[in-house]
Motif scaffolding. Structure first.
Motif, PDB file in Angstrom:
ATOM      1  N   THR A   1       0.814  -1.213   0.000  1.00 32.11           N
ATOM      2  CA  THR A   1       0.000   0.000   0.000  1.00 32.11           C
ATOM      3  C   THR A   1       0.850   1.268   0.000  1.00 32.11           C
ATOM      4  O   THR A   1       0.337   2.348  -0.298  1.00 32.11           O
ATOM      5  CB  THR A   1      -0.936   0.036   1.227  1.00 32.11           C
ATOM      6  N   LEU A   2       2.134   1.140   0.323  1.00 33.94           N
ATOM      7  CA  LEU A   2       3.012   2.301   0.310  1.00 33.94           C
ATOM      8  C   LEU A   2       3.503   2.645  -1.094  1.00 33.94           C
ATOM      9  O   LEU A   2       4.068   3.716  -1.304  1.00 33.94           O
ATOM     10  CB  LEU A   2       4.238   2.050   1.202  1.00 33.94           C
ATOM     11  N   LEU A   3       3.309   1.744  -2.034  1.00 35.07           N
ATOM     12  CA  LEU A   3       3.896   1.900  -3.360  1.00 35.07           C
ATOM     13  C   LEU A   3       2.923   2.525  -4.353  1.00 35.07           C
ATOM     14  O   LEU A   3       1.719   2.333  -4.243  1.00 35.07           O
ATOM     15  CB  LEU A   3       4.330   0.529  -3.903  1.00 35.07           C
ATOM     16  N   PRO A   4       3.437   3.245  -5.351  1.00 32.38           N
ATOM     17  CA  PRO A   4       2.573   3.619  -6.474  1.00 32.38           C
ATOM     18  C   PRO A   4       2.277   2.392  -7.313  1.00 32.38           C
ATOM     19  O   PRO A   4       3.091   1.474  -7.400  1.00 32.38           O
ATOM     20  CB  PRO A   4       3.438   4.633  -7.243  1.00 32.38           C
ATOM     21  N   GLY A   5       1.118   2.351  -7.913  1.00 31.31           N
ATOM     22  CA  GLY A   5       0.763   1.208  -8.739  1.00 31.31           C
ATOM     23  C   GLY A   5      -0.351   0.381  -8.132  1.00 31.31           C
ATOM     24  O   GLY A   5      -0.825   0.658  -7.022  1.00 31.31           O
TER      25      GLY A   5
ATOM     26  N   SER B   1       4.948   5.698 -18.753  1.00 33.98           N
ATOM     27  CA  SER B   1       6.049   5.413 -17.833  1.00 33.98           C
ATOM     28  C   SER B   1       6.021   6.400 -16.669  1.00 33.98           C
ATOM     29  O   SER B   1       6.209   6.030 -15.510  1.00 33.98           O
ATOM     30  CB  SER B   1       7.396   5.503 -18.559  1.00 33.98           C
ATOM     31  N   GLY B   2       5.764   7.673 -16.994  1.00 33.72           N
ATOM     32  CA  GLY B   2       5.659   8.671 -15.936  1.00 33.72           C
ATOM     33  C   GLY B   2       4.431   8.465 -15.078  1.00 33.72           C
ATOM     34  O   GLY B   2       4.489   8.608 -13.848  1.00 33.72           O
ATOM     35  N   ALA B   3       3.303   8.097 -15.708  1.00 27.45           N
ATOM     36  CA  ALA B   3       2.071   7.879 -14.941  1.00 27.45           C
ATOM     37  C   ALA B   3       2.228   6.721 -13.965  1.00 27.45           C
ATOM     38  O   ALA B   3       1.619   6.719 -12.894  1.00 27.45           O
ATOM     39  CB  ALA B   3       0.909   7.613 -15.897  1.00 27.45           C
TER      40      ALA B   3
ATOM     41  N   THR C   1       3.647   0.139 -17.894  1.00 30.29           N
ATOM     42  CA  THR C   1       2.768   0.376 -16.747  1.00 30.29           C
ATOM     43  C   THR C   1       3.057  -0.600 -15.615  1.00 30.29           C
ATOM     44  O   THR C   1       3.032  -0.217 -14.436  1.00 30.29           O
ATOM     45  CB  THR C   1       1.290   0.266 -17.167  1.00 30.29           C
ATOM     46  N   PHE C   2       3.356  -1.863 -15.947  1.00 29.26           N
ATOM     47  CA  PHE C   2       3.488  -2.882 -14.913  1.00 29.26           C
ATOM     48  C   PHE C   2       4.924  -3.243 -14.547  1.00 29.26           C
ATOM     49  O   PHE C   2       5.159  -3.742 -13.441  1.00 29.26           O
ATOM     50  CB  PHE C   2       2.721  -4.141 -15.325  1.00 29.26           C
TER      51      PHE C   2
END
Length: 489
Positions: free
Chosen positions: A94-98, A289-291, A372-373
């Protein structure tokens, strides 16, 4: 081997997608130097691969449903991992983006079988959704202009409005437990909806505000009380001592970072060299990639940013098509952020350059899925050995509380954006001083989508139907309206 003892955080119920509560005094067990899976491991790799594939076919319903599937399969039924260890891993993700559910699958796979386990678990988690949405994107491009297909998509798009409202309410109930956090949510909504502040700036300011409150006014971020009782769940068949561990060293960190950045960036660089810096492939590769590194708060949070850029800046698709793409992503397994594949498919099909439009569309959708992944795998493999340190970091938890509060405003803004472009035929742009927003023309209200959206709201909030079931009914309503000759789009 020194074993970890359950802490207050370990036994507390965790809400997927929200920040874990910091421990008053971080309690950490010594990290083993290097314990890798051996003959003691009770799960064969082939058995795990089959289990991850079956899990991937059930990942409907957003992150909450996806995490519930893993909880039931891995913790309750197979008992491959203990409840405390499962929540421990989820706290980190939960701390990570994505997409946190896909990252949780990657992390648990890493715990069971190291790097290859993480790659297989995380990869299979998204594979069915990639295939399904690629097929649906092709169907939309090939047959989207027919009356029946247009009507079905219109019904799905109207249902999305109720789904987004449900997401706002769910996140708000869990995240906004103080006046300061409510203020952050309201300010974030106003910044996006009324002043056109870019999404990354809103997220950064919310995180900075949360950090400042945690440092100088900690009472503004009240801790949730932990649940009573010991660690829940049956004992796992695999001891924590046998799960995969690696010592967090500078050498390992640099190695993982270098390999991850190469795997992430080389495809974009190759595409840029072959098609040019101004091609749709290069633009999409760089943008998504930025998103991928600002997707704090889940897919709904970043979709407002993606929709704004993809529709208004790059012109890859129209606003109503963005809503339809989200509806399609809701009906397929895997993370909701998979909607970016639909965006890339349409954008490249309409701007193929020297390639055949269908080849360009497939290439772009796979490239965007890749960029994205891949960061999600990188973040998990890079940070997993530091999980205990991150879990006890008060400043980081406070910053994430601010970001989570902002997510409520971000999702609300997404709902307004979708509602304006789904329920009205015409809008006008208002720009007066710092204000900048879209104002719908009430005379162009579309009654059929409005009725379908209200039906979806009743099914979700009153009848308590699932998202997938609600989408099915709304698709049929849209089809019936279209075949009856009613204006659905």
């Amino acid at each position: 081997m020194t074993r970890e003892t359950p802490s207050e955080q370990d036994t507390a119920p965790l809400t997927p997608g929200l920040a874990p509560d910091p421990d008053p005094v971080p309690s950490q067990a010594p990290v083993p130097t290097s314990i890798r899976p051996s003959e003691q491991t009770a799960v064969a790799f082939g058995t795990a691969v089959r289990a991850w594939f079956l899990i991937s076919l059930q990942t409907f319903g957003g992150p909450a449903g996806q995490i519930a599937v893993m909880q039931r399969t891995l913790v309750d039924e197979k008992r491959w991992i203990g409840q405390r260890r499962f929540l421990h891993a989820l706290n980190y993700c939960t701390l990570l983006p994505g997409p946190e559910a896909q990252q949780l699958a990657t992390y648990v796979g890493w715990l069971l079988h190291g790097t290859r386990g993480g790659l297989v678990a995380g990869g299979l988690f998204v594979l069915p959704g990639v295939v399904a949405l690629l097929a649906l994107s092709a169907v939309y491009v090939a047959f989207g202009d027919t009356t029946a297909i247009t009507a079905v998509f219109a019904g799905l798009a109207a249902a999305v409005l109720a789904i987004v409202v449900q997401a706002v309410i769910r996140v708000a109930r869990k995240a906004l437990d103080s006046r300061a956090l409510i203020a952050i949510a309201v300010a974030s909504f106003a910044a996006l909806a009324l002043f056109g502040v870019p999404f990354p700036i809103v997220v950064a300011l919310a995180g900075l505000t949360g950090w400042a409150l945690g440092r100088w006014r900690p009472s503004a971020l009240p801790r949730k009380k932990a649940a009573d009782g010991p660690d829940a769940g049956s004992a796992p068949v695999i001891s924590d001592d046998v799960l995969h561990h690696e010592t967090p060293t500078t050498r390992r960190t640099l190695k993982v970072l270098l390999v991850g950045l190469l795997v992430w960036g080389v495809p974009v660089a190759v595409v840029a060299l072959l098609t040019g810096a101004g091609s749709v492939f290069t633009e999409q590769g760089l943008f998504f990639s930025g998103a991928a590194v600002v997707t704090f708060g889940g897919a709904y949070a970043v979709l407002a940013y993606v929709a704004q850029q993809a529709v208004e800046v790059y012109g890859w698709l129209g606003p109503r098509e963005m809503v339809r793409g989200l509806a399609l992503a809701e009906t397929t397994p895997g993370p909701l952020i998979m909607v970016v594949q639909f965006v890339a498919f349409l954008g490249a099909y309409r701007n193929p350059g020297a390639l055949d439009p269908w080849v360009a569309a497939v290439l772009a959708s796979l490239l965007v899925t890749w960029v994205t992944f891949v960061p999600s795998f990188l973040f998990v493999f890079l940070g997993a050995p530091y999980m205990e340190r991150l879990r006890g970091n008060r400043s980081l938890s406070a910053a994430l509380s601010g970001i989570t509060a902002a997510v409520v405003g971000v999702i609300a803004n997404l709902g307004v954006y979708f509602a304006v472009h789904t329920l009205f035929n015409e809008t006008r742009h208002v720009a007066s001083g710092p204000l900048a927003f879209e104002l719908p023309d009430p005379a162009t209200l579309r009654p059929v989508p409005l009725v379908i959206a209200l039906v979806a709201a009743v099914l979700l909030f009153r009848v308590k139907w699932s998202v997938l079931r609600t989408l099915g009914v709304c698709a049929l309503l849209g089809l019936a309206a279209g075949l009856a000759g009613l204006p659905v789009s």
